[in-house]
Design a protein around this motif. Structure first.
Motif, PDB file in Angstrom:
ATOM      1  N   LEU A  56      39.326   0.747 -30.460  1.00  0.00           N
ATOM      2  CA  LEU A  56      40.036   1.661 -29.564  1.00  0.00           C
ATOM      3  C   LEU A  56      39.881   3.110 -30.012  1.00  0.00           C
ATOM      4  CD1 LEU A  56      43.348  -0.338 -28.932  1.00  0.00           C
ATOM      5  CD2 LEU A  56      41.451   0.014 -27.333  1.00  0.00           C
ATOM      6  N   GLU A  57      39.935   3.342 -31.317  1.00  0.00           N
ATOM      7  CA  GLU A  57      39.769   4.708 -31.827  1.00  0.00           C
ATOM      8  C   GLU A  57      38.347   5.208 -31.594  1.00  0.00           C
ATOM      9  OE1 GLU A  57      42.172   6.567 -32.809  1.00  0.00           O
ATOM     10  OE2 GLU A  57      43.701   5.010 -32.859  1.00  0.00           O
ATOM     11  N   TYR A  58      37.361   4.365 -31.892  1.00  0.00           N
ATOM     12  CA  TYR A  58      35.966   4.782 -31.702  1.00  0.00           C
ATOM     13  C   TYR A  58      35.646   4.999 -30.221  1.00  0.00           C
ATOM     14  CZ  TYR A  58      34.860   3.765 -36.587  1.00  0.00           C
ATOM     15  OH  TYR A  58      34.807   3.780 -37.953  1.00  0.00           O
ATOM     16  N   GLU A  59      36.172   4.139 -29.357  1.00  0.00           N
ATOM     17  CA  GLU A  59      35.916   4.295 -27.930  1.00  0.00           C
ATOM     18  C   GLU A  59      36.572   5.556 -27.383  1.00  0.00           C
ATOM     19  OE1 GLU A  59      37.172   0.581 -26.232  1.00  0.00           O
ATOM     20  OE2 GLU A  59      35.160  -0.301 -26.434  1.00  0.00           O
ATOM     21  N   TRP A  60      37.739   5.915 -27.913  1.00  0.00           N
ATOM     22  CA  TRP A  60      38.382   7.174 -27.507  1.00  0.00           C
ATOM     23  C   TRP A  60      37.502   8.356 -27.891  1.00  0.00           C
ATOM     24  CZ3 TRP A  60      39.995  11.728 -29.644  1.00  0.00           C
ATOM     25  CH2 TRP A  60      40.866  12.514 -28.893  1.00  0.00           C
ATOM     26  N   LEU A  61      36.950   8.311 -29.109  1.00  0.00           N
ATOM     27  CA  LEU A  61      36.070   9.380 -29.574  1.00  0.00           C
ATOM     28  C   LEU A  61      34.816   9.480 -28.703  1.00  0.00           C
ATOM     29  CD1 LEU A  61      36.430   8.737 -33.408  1.00  0.00           C
ATOM     30  CD2 LEU A  61      37.160  10.805 -32.213  1.00  0.00           C
ATOM     31  N   LEU A  62      34.259   8.330 -28.345  1.00  0.00           N
ATOM     32  CA  LEU A  62      33.054   8.323 -27.502  1.00  0.00           C
ATOM     33  C   LEU A  62      33.343   8.915 -26.124  1.00  0.00           C
ATOM     34  CD1 LEU A  62      31.676   4.786 -28.395  1.00  0.00           C
ATOM     35  CD2 LEU A  62      30.499   6.956 -28.818  1.00  0.00           C
ATOM     36  N   LYS A  63      34.518   8.631 -25.602  1.00  0.00           N
ATOM     37  CA  LYS A  63      34.872   9.112 -24.273  1.00  0.00           C
ATOM     38  C   LYS A  63      35.214  10.599 -24.270  1.00  0.00           C
ATOM     39  CE  LYS A  63      38.059   8.260 -20.437  1.00  0.00           C
ATOM     40  NZ  LYS A  63      39.202   7.415 -19.959  1.00  0.00           N
ATOM     41  N   GLN A  64      35.972  11.041 -25.260  1.00  0.00           N
ATOM     42  CA  GLN A  64      36.437  12.429 -25.288  1.00  0.00           C
ATOM     43  C   GLN A  64      35.406  13.397 -25.864  1.00  0.00           C
ATOM     44  OE1 GLN A  64      39.209  13.426 -23.851  1.00  0.00           O
ATOM     45  NE2 GLN A  64      39.777  11.318 -23.320  1.00  0.00           N
ATOM     46  N   TYR A  65      34.527  12.901 -26.709  1.00  0.00           N
ATOM     47  CA  TYR A  65      33.545  13.771 -27.357  1.00  0.00           C
ATOM     48  C   TYR A  65      32.139  13.175 -27.239  1.00  0.00           C
ATOM     49  CZ  TYR A  65      37.685  15.942 -29.389  1.00  0.00           C
ATOM     50  OH  TYR A  65      38.899  16.567 -29.558  1.00  0.00           O
ATOM     51  N   PRO A  66      31.587  13.097 -26.017  1.00  0.00           N
ATOM     52  CA  PRO A  66      30.266  12.494 -25.820  1.00  0.00           C
ATOM     53  C   PRO A  66      29.124  13.250 -26.497  1.00  0.00           C
ATOM     54  CG  PRO A  66      31.009  13.584 -23.815  1.00  0.00           C
ATOM     55  CD  PRO A  66      32.181  13.584 -24.748  1.00  0.00           C
ATOM     56  N   LYS A  67      29.387  14.511 -26.875  1.00  0.00           N
ATOM     57  CA  LYS A  67      28.347  15.301 -27.550  1.00  0.00           C
ATOM     58  C   LYS A  67      28.682  15.526 -29.017  1.00  0.00           C
ATOM     59  CE  LYS A  67      26.821  17.681 -23.362  1.00  0.00           C
ATOM     60  NZ  LYS A  67      26.547  18.993 -22.715  1.00  0.00           N
ATOM     61  N   HIS A  68      29.575  14.744 -29.543  1.00  0.00           N
ATOM     62  CA  HIS A  68      29.939  14.843 -30.958  1.00  0.00           C
ATOM     63  C   HIS A  68      28.699  14.543 -31.809  1.00  0.00           C
ATOM     64  CE1 HIS A  68      31.957  13.998 -34.764  1.00  0.00           C
ATOM     65  NE2 HIS A  68      33.068  14.518 -34.258  1.00  0.00           N
ATOM     66  N   PRO A  69      28.502  15.271 -32.905  1.00  0.00           N
ATOM     67  CA  PRO A  69      27.309  15.034 -33.741  1.00  0.00           C
ATOM     68  C   PRO A  69      27.244  13.635 -34.346  1.00  0.00           C
ATOM     69  CG  PRO A  69      28.852  16.558 -34.805  1.00  0.00           C
ATOM     70  CD  PRO A  69      29.292  16.406 -33.387  1.00  0.00           C
ATOM     71  N   LYS A  70      28.358  12.923 -34.369  1.00  0.00           N
ATOM     72  CA  LYS A  70      28.365  11.570 -34.938  1.00  0.00           C
ATOM     73  C   LYS A  70      28.558  10.511 -33.860  1.00  0.00           C
ATOM     74  CE  LYS A  70      30.578  11.116 -38.872  1.00  0.00           C
ATOM     75  NZ  LYS A  70      31.670  11.148 -39.883  1.00  0.00           N
ATOM     76  N   VAL A  71      28.209  10.849 -32.622  1.00  0.00           N
ATOM     77  CA  VAL A  71      28.462   9.919 -31.518  1.00  0.00           C
ATOM     78  C   VAL A  71      27.685   8.612 -31.685  1.00  0.00           C
ATOM     79  CG1 VAL A  71      26.640  10.865 -30.036  1.00  0.00           C
ATOM     80  CG2 VAL A  71      28.630   9.771 -29.000  1.00  0.00           C
ATOM     81  N   ASP A  72      26.472   8.699 -32.231  1.00  0.00           N
ATOM     82  CA  ASP A  72      25.693   7.468 -32.442  1.00  0.00           C
ATOM     83  C   ASP A  72      26.353   6.577 -33.493  1.00  0.00           C
ATOM     84  OD1 ASP A  72      25.153   9.402 -34.374  1.00  0.00           O
ATOM     85  OD2 ASP A  72      23.150   8.613 -34.786  1.00  0.00           O
ATOM     86  N   GLU A  73      26.960   7.202 -34.493  1.00  0.00           N
ATOM     87  CA  GLU A  73      27.656   6.419 -35.517  1.00  0.00           C
ATOM     88  C   GLU A  73      28.889   5.734 -34.931  1.00  0.00           C
ATOM     89  OE1 GLU A  73      30.039   6.978 -39.748  1.00  0.00           O
ATOM     90  OE2 GLU A  73      28.547   8.482 -39.141  1.00  0.00           O
ATOM     91  N   PHE A  74      29.603   6.418 -34.038  1.00  0.00           N
ATOM     92  CA  PHE A  74      30.762   5.795 -33.401  1.00  0.00           C
ATOM     93  C   PHE A  74      30.331   4.556 -32.608  1.00  0.00           C
ATOM     94  CE2 PHE A  74      32.668  10.333 -33.117  1.00  0.00           C
ATOM     95  CZ  PHE A  74      33.002  10.289 -34.454  1.00  0.00           C
ATOM     96  N   GLN A  75      29.212   4.674 -31.883  1.00  0.00           N
ATOM     97  CA  GLN A  75      28.711   3.543 -31.106  1.00  0.00           C
ATOM     98  C   GLN A  75      28.307   2.393 -32.025  1.00  0.00           C
ATOM     99  OE1 GLN A  75      28.577   3.113 -27.710  1.00  0.00           O
ATOM    100  NE2 GLN A  75      27.899   1.041 -28.186  1.00  0.00           N
ATOM    101  N   PHE A  76      27.668   2.717 -33.129  1.00  0.00           N
ATOM    102  CA  PHE A  76      27.253   1.695 -34.091  1.00  0.00           C
ATOM    103  C   PHE A  76      28.465   0.977 -34.686  1.00  0.00           C
ATOM    104  CE2 PHE A  76      26.120   0.540 -38.523  1.00  0.00           C
ATOM    105  CZ  PHE A  76      25.115  -0.372 -38.247  1.00  0.00           C
ATOM    106  N   GLN A  77      29.510   1.740 -34.981  1.00  0.00           N
ATOM    107  CA  GLN A  77      30.708   1.134 -35.559  1.00  0.00           C
ATOM    108  C   GLN A  77      31.426   0.235 -34.566  1.00  0.00           C
ATOM    109  OE1 GLN A  77      31.361   1.014 -38.604  1.00  0.00           O
ATOM    110  NE2 GLN A  77      30.021   2.620 -39.384  1.00  0.00           N
ATOM    111  N   VAL A  78      31.378   0.579 -33.288  1.00  0.00           N
ATOM    112  CA  VAL A  78      31.954  -0.303 -32.264  1.00  0.00           C
ATOM    113  C   VAL A  78      31.262  -1.664 -32.322  1.00  0.00           C
ATOM    114  CG1 VAL A  78      32.134  -0.718 -29.781  1.00  0.00           C
ATOM    115  CG2 VAL A  78      32.733   1.519 -30.709  1.00  0.00           C
ATOM    116  N   ALA A  79      29.931  -1.649 -32.378  1.00  0.00           N
ATOM    117  CA  ALA A  79      29.169  -2.900 -32.434  1.00  0.00           C
ATOM    118  C   ALA A  79      29.504  -3.691 -33.695  1.00  0.00           C
ATOM    119  CB  ALA A  79      27.669  -2.588 -32.374  1.00  0.00           C
ATOM    120  N   ARG A  80      29.574  -3.012 -34.829  1.00  0.00           N
ATOM    121  CA  ARG A  80      29.878  -3.704 -36.092  1.00  0.00           C
ATOM    122  C   ARG A  80      31.273  -4.317 -36.078  1.00  0.00           C
ATOM    123  NH1 ARG A  80      30.378  -1.264 -40.773  1.00  0.00           N
ATOM    124  NH2 ARG A  80      29.844  -3.150 -41.905  1.00  0.00           N
ATOM    125  N   CYS A  81      32.213  -3.618 -35.472  1.00  0.00           N
ATOM    126  CA  CYS A  81      33.585  -4.159 -35.392  1.00  0.00           C
ATOM    127  C   CYS A  81      33.598  -5.451 -34.587  1.00  0.00           C
ATOM    128  CB  CYS A  81      34.512  -3.127 -34.764  1.00  0.00           C
ATOM    129  SG  CYS A  81      34.985  -1.782 -35.874  1.00  0.00           S
TER     130      CYS A  81
END
Length: 318
Positions: free
Chosen positions: A127-152
Motif C-alpha cells: 500500500l505504501e509503495y503503490e501510494w508512492l507510485l501513484k503520487q510520484y510517477p516521476k520519482h527517481p526511485k519509481v522503478d525501485e518502488f515497482q520492484f519492491q511491490v513485486a517482491r512483496c
C-alpha cells in the motif's frame, strides 16, 4: 538579616538570572530551532536534537516547518536512536497532517521498508509503495518502488501477482538497473508456480543479456535445477559441472552432482541384461499353417507333358 534569609534571597536571584539567560540564549524563531537541532545532531547529541524538534512543535502549533520537524525527529529516532515505535508515531502524524509534503514521500518509503522487513506485513508495504507510485510517477526511485511491490507479493506467497508486477517493471522501465534482478525474481516466481519451462527460458535469457553479471553463477545453478525437474539429467549434470567452481555455495552444487550420479548408477544396476543368443519362436496361426500345407501339396503333384507325368526330386514335375 539572618543567614538563612540571605541564602534564600541569593537562590532566588540565581534562578531569575538562569531564566533570563535561558530566554536570551534559547531559540526565538523557527530557524533558530532547526539550527540548534542540527548543531546537536552534528555533535551526536541525538536525544537533545529530538527534544528540540518536539519543543518546536509545541511552541509553533501553526508553524510553516512542522512537516520538516516531524520528519527530522522521526528520522533521528529511527536511524540514530533505534527507537522505531516513537519514530513511527512521528511518521504517521506527518502522513496524516501533511499528506502532500515533500517529506511525506520519504517517510512513507521508510514505513514501507519497516512493514516489509521487520513486521513482514507485506500488504501494508505494498500500500505504501503503490501510494508512492501513484503520487510520484516521476520519482527517481519509481522503478525501485515497482520492484519492491513485486517482491512483496512474492514473499507473501502470491507468485502470480508477482509475475504480473515484474512484467510491468520490465515494460515500463526497460533501462532500469533492476532489470537483471527482476529476471531472477521472475524465474523464481515461475519455479514456485511449477512453470519450469518458463523459468528456464527466463534464466537463459538473463544469462544471455548479462553475461558478465555477478549473479550469473546463481542463475546457471537455477537453470540446472530446472533441467533436473524436467528430467533432463544429462543437461543438468553438465550445467552443474560447469558452474561448480564459480557458484558461492559449492557444497550445494556438489550435492546435486552426487544426486544425479547416484540416480544414474541406480538405473544401471536395475537394468536387465540382454541375451543376444536367444531368438523367440514365432507362433503361426492356423490360417498361415493351412496356406503352407497347400503350397507343399501343390509341389507334390506330378507335371504332365505330352500325356506323360513326371516327378522331380524337389517334388515338382519336370
Amino acid at each position: 538579616m539572618s543567614p538563612a534569609r540571605k541564602i534564600s534571597r541569593l537562590l532566588t536571584a540565581l534562578c531569575l538570572v538562569a531564566v533570563v539567560v535561558s530566554s536570551a540564549c534559547g531559540p526565538k524563531s523557527e530557524e533558530d530551532y532547526f539550527n540548534r537541532a542540527n548543531a546537536l545532531f552534528e555533535k551526536e547529541r541525538f536525544q537533545e536534537a529530538v527534544l528540540t524538534y518536539q519543543h518546536y512543535l509545541v511552541d509553533f502549533p501553526n508553524g510553516t516547518m512542522r512537516d520538516r520537524a516531524l520528519f527530522r525527529s522521526g528520522e533521528t529516532l529511527y536511524y540514530a536512536l533505534d527507537q522505531r515505535g516513537t519514530a513511527l508515531r512521528d511518521f504517521t502524524l506527518l502522513v496524516q497532517k501533511h499528506p502532500f509534503s515533500q517529506y511525506t514521500a520519504q517517510a512513507r518509503e521508510i514505513l514501507a521498508g519497516f512493514f516489509r522487513d521487520e513486521l513482514h506485513d507485506y500488504q501494508r508495504a505494498v500500500l505504501e509503495y503503490e501510494w508512492l507510485l501513484k503520487q510520484y510517477p516521476k520519482h527517481p526511485k519509481v522503478d525501485e518502488f515497482q520492484f519492491q511491490v513485486a517482491r512483496c507479493y512474492l514473499q507473501a506467497g502470491r507468485p502470480e501477482r508477482a509475475v504480473k508486477e515484474l512484467k510491468v517493471l520490465m515494460e515500463r522501465y526497460p533501462d532500469s538497473e533492476l532489470i537483471e534482478r527482476a529476471y531472477n525474481e521472475l524465474g523464481s516466481a515461475y519455479m514456485t508456480l511449477g512453470w519450469i519451462d518458463q523459468a528456464l527460458t527466463v534464466f537463459r535469457r538473463s544469462v544471455f543479456l548479462f553475461p558478465e553479471s555477478p549473479m550469473r553463477p546463481a542463475l546457471e545453478f537455477k537453470m540446472g535445477n530446472c533441467l533436473e525437474e524436467m528430467q533432463r539429467y544429462k543437461e543438468a549434470l553438465a550445467v552443474y559441472q560447469n558452474v561448480l567452481d564459480r557458484y558461492e555455495n559449492r557444497a550445494a552444487v556438489e550435492l546435486r552432482i552426487e544426486g544425479l550420479n547416484n540416480r544414474r548408477s541406480q538405473r544401471l544396476a536395475e537394468a536387465q541384461p540382454v541375451d543376444y543368443g536367444y531368438r523367440p519362436k514365432v507362433k503361426k496361426s492356423k490360417r498361415d499353417s493351412g496356406k503352407q500345407a497347400e503350397k507343399i501339396e501343390k509341389r507334390k503333384k506330378p507335371v504332365e507333358v505330352d500325356g506323360l507325368k513326371y516327378q522331380t526330386k524337389d517334388g515338382q514335375g519336370g
